[in-house]
Scaffold this motif. Sequence first.
Motif, PDB file in Angstrom:
ATOM      1  N   MET A  16       0.841  -1.171   0.000  1.00 12.33           N
ATOM      2  CA  MET A  16       0.000   0.000   0.000  1.00 12.33           C
ATOM      3  C   MET A  16       0.889   1.237   0.000  1.00 12.33           C
ATOM      4  N   GLU A  36       0.630   5.532   0.206  1.00 16.50           N
ATOM      5  CA  GLU A  36      -0.224   6.690   0.427  1.00 16.50           C
ATOM      6  C   GLU A  36       0.657   7.908   0.610  1.00 16.50           C
ATOM      7  N   LEU A  61      -4.746   7.532  -0.538  1.00 16.40           N
ATOM      8  CA  LEU A  61      -4.194   6.271  -0.985  1.00 16.40           C
ATOM      9  C   LEU A  61      -3.806   6.365  -2.453  1.00 16.40           C
TER      10      LEU A  61
END
Length: 90
Positions: free
Chosen positions: A1, A3, A19
């Motif tokens: 992930m 962000e 994000l």
Amino acid sequence: MKERFTKIDDENRVKETELLEGGYKDLGFDVVRTQLEIVGKDWKSCIVRSTIEYEGDEKLADVVSHVSVKPLEMMAEIIGNHLCQNKSTL
């Protein structure tokens, strides 16, 4: 992930992220924003207020029920426990 921080307001204890890839973006959402706000209760405790905003196609209506701040809640709980156990070293 991945962000990025879009807002860091240390005075008001607010952090916002957007994000870029992974997580809910992988489910098909176009935009996913998270906001964390620390609200002081007294000299030794606080409340963490978390919000998730998302934008996406109407086809994602079934997926929306799975969007949750639960991971943020778990993280805040772990951090709080760690701080309580190690308060003599702070």
